[in-house]
Design a protein around this motif. Sequence first.
Motif, PDB file in Angstrom:
ATOM      1  N   ASN A 145       0.817  -1.210   0.000  1.00  0.00           N
ATOM      2  CA  ASN A 145       0.000   0.000   0.000  1.00  0.00           C
ATOM      3  C   ASN A 145       0.854   1.265   0.000  1.00  0.00           C
ATOM      4  O   ASN A 145       0.510   2.273   0.618  1.00  0.00           O
ATOM      5  CB  ASN A 145      -0.949   0.004   1.208  1.00  0.00           C
ATOM      6  CG  ASN A 145      -2.080   1.000   1.046  1.00  0.00           C
ATOM      7  OD1 ASN A 145      -2.561   1.222  -0.066  1.00  0.00           O
ATOM      8  ND2 ASN A 145      -2.507   1.599   2.141  1.00  0.00           N
ATOM      9  N   LYS A 177     -14.386  -3.918   4.053  1.00  0.00           N
ATOM     10  CA  LYS A 177     -12.932  -4.036   3.989  1.00  0.00           C
ATOM     11  C   LYS A 177     -12.405  -4.992   5.062  1.00  0.00           C
ATOM     12  O   LYS A 177     -11.608  -5.893   4.772  1.00  0.00           O
ATOM     13  CB  LYS A 177     -12.283  -2.661   4.163  1.00  0.00           C
ATOM     14  CG  LYS A 177     -12.404  -1.734   2.971  1.00  0.00           C
ATOM     15  CD  LYS A 177     -11.630  -0.463   3.214  1.00  0.00           C
ATOM     16  CE  LYS A 177     -11.714   0.479   2.012  1.00  0.00           C
ATOM     17  NZ  LYS A 177     -10.950   1.726   2.248  1.00  0.00           N
ATOM     18  N   ASP A 283      -2.664  -1.376   6.213  1.00  0.00           N
ATOM     19  CA  ASP A 283      -2.145  -1.361   4.839  1.00  0.00           C
ATOM     20  C   ASP A 283      -2.496  -2.647   4.099  1.00  0.00           C
ATOM     21  O   ASP A 283      -2.823  -2.620   2.907  1.00  0.00           O
ATOM     22  CB  ASP A 283      -0.630  -1.156   4.857  1.00  0.00           C
ATOM     23  CG  ASP A 283      -0.246   0.279   5.184  1.00  0.00           C
ATOM     24  OD1 ASP A 283      -1.072   1.183   4.956  1.00  0.00           O
ATOM     25  OD2 ASP A 283       0.878   0.492   5.667  1.00  0.00           O
ATOM     26  N   GLU A 286      -6.133  -2.418   3.083  1.00  0.00           N
ATOM     27  CA  GLU A 286      -6.305  -1.547   1.917  1.00  0.00           C
ATOM     28  C   GLU A 286      -5.771  -2.215   0.649  1.00  0.00           C
ATOM     29  O   GLU A 286      -6.363  -2.079  -0.429  1.00  0.00           O
ATOM     30  CB  GLU A 286      -5.576  -0.228   2.153  1.00  0.00           C
ATOM     31  CG  GLU A 286      -6.152   0.627   3.274  1.00  0.00           C
ATOM     32  CD  GLU A 286      -7.540   1.153   2.947  1.00  0.00           C
ATOM     33  OE1 GLU A 286      -7.882   1.228   1.738  1.00  0.00           O
ATOM     34  OE2 GLU A 286      -8.273   1.488   3.887  1.00  0.00           O
ATOM     35  N   HIS A 287      -4.664  -2.938   0.772  1.00  0.00           N
ATOM     36  CA  HIS A 287      -4.102  -3.632  -0.391  1.00  0.00           C
ATOM     37  C   HIS A 287      -5.072  -4.677  -0.937  1.00  0.00           C
ATOM     38  O   HIS A 287      -5.281  -4.766  -2.153  1.00  0.00           O
ATOM     39  CB  HIS A 287      -2.777  -4.294   0.007  1.00  0.00           C
ATOM     40  CG  HIS A 287      -2.238  -5.240  -1.025  1.00  0.00           C
ATOM     41  ND1 HIS A 287      -1.555  -4.812  -2.147  1.00  0.00           N
ATOM     42  CD2 HIS A 287      -2.286  -6.600  -1.103  1.00  0.00           C
ATOM     43  CE1 HIS A 287      -1.219  -5.865  -2.877  1.00  0.00           C
ATOM     44  NE2 HIS A 287      -1.648  -6.960  -2.269  1.00  0.00           N
ATOM     45  N   ASN A 290      -8.062  -2.859  -2.619  1.00  0.00           N
ATOM     46  CA  ASN A 290      -7.761  -2.171  -3.881  1.00  0.00           C
ATOM     47  C   ASN A 290      -7.292  -3.118  -4.979  1.00  0.00           C
ATOM     48  O   ASN A 290      -7.225  -2.725  -6.140  1.00  0.00           O
ATOM     49  CB  ASN A 290      -6.675  -1.110  -3.649  1.00  0.00           C
ATOM     50  CG  ASN A 290      -7.147  -0.014  -2.725  1.00  0.00           C
ATOM     51  OD1 ASN A 290      -8.334   0.319  -2.693  1.00  0.00           O
ATOM     52  ND2 ASN A 290      -6.218   0.558  -1.965  1.00  0.00           N
ATOM     53  N   ASN A 291      -6.930  -4.351  -4.613  1.00  0.00           N
ATOM     54  CA  ASN A 291      -6.471  -5.322  -5.591  1.00  0.00           C
ATOM     55  C   ASN A 291      -7.376  -6.548  -5.569  1.00  0.00           C
ATOM     56  O   ASN A 291      -6.925  -7.688  -5.438  1.00  0.00           O
ATOM     57  CB  ASN A 291      -5.013  -5.737  -5.311  1.00  0.00           C
ATOM     58  CG  ASN A 291      -4.059  -4.578  -5.435  1.00  0.00           C
ATOM     59  OD1 ASN A 291      -3.550  -4.283  -6.505  1.00  0.00           O
ATOM     60  ND2 ASN A 291      -3.795  -3.901  -4.312  1.00  0.00           N
TER      61      ASN A 291
END
Length: 294
Positions: A145, A177, A283, A286-287, A290-291
């Motif tokens: 991230n 999330k 992080d 979030e990674h 987002n992926n």
Amino acid sequence: MAYGTSPDAFDEYLQIAERTSRDHFTKCIHVLYYDKFLRRPTATNIQKTYELHKEKHRLPGMLENIDCMHWDWKNYPKSLHGQFKRSANKYPTLMLEVVVDQKLWIWHAYFGVPGANNNLNVLYGSLLFDDEIADIAPECPFVVNGHTYRKGYYLADGIYPAWSTFVKTFSVARDEKSLKFKRVQEAARKDIERAFGVLQGRWGIIRQPARAMQINTLKRIMYCCIILHNMILEDEGFEVNFRDMFVNPAPNIVRDWVERCDLHVRKTKELRDRKTHTDLRQDLMEHLWNNDDE
């Protein structure tokens, strides 16, 4: 060892005494192969582990899983009943702490702690982070991230402390999330449960209550089973470059006592940094969000 039979069951047929078939064999396996098959990972091994777990679990920077299991001890000395007895088990137990990757290779094993303890007591007594504190462990940074972290991390369950080297799941997922991260982390944690199942399925001697009366004998049996387990993985094609052996560098004798104490305090503080633990988990969450490749 594979069938869990008594060591003197076939002594007349094999013409091998109990002491030779069990004690001498396990001792020789431990002496000859411990440094090869239970060695610490090198920087090359760590990078390959990063790539493996990023491909399999989508978790960059993941080292291995860490957890403990109990081995029932049937023929225990009565004087040790109190410290080895666990309420959930019929017999007193001994605890085994292991660190396992996705291919079930056991990189670290620590056995012999009385079963009345918990995973935290085993962690505080094991040698898992000794090289980190002594500042001689290989440093393999990774990026997640957009943030860089100097050391990899282990997946752990809720009992383990919030250290910078552990990534735990959320007890309660509050949004999509955290729910996604919780699902991925718990799925990756299945690796160590598979490892315990394969280890006990492969060696019947540790699937049933231990019959030996000496703790050192049980230690040699357990480490022998783990070494032979890694031998089987190597024979089945597990890629480990044994030419790149990890050798602990000699400690810096130039440092005086005060400098060594300062280093120990600084490294221990970095290891137990709660903020790094929280930032790393955020992080990673979030990674994964987002992926999303599902």
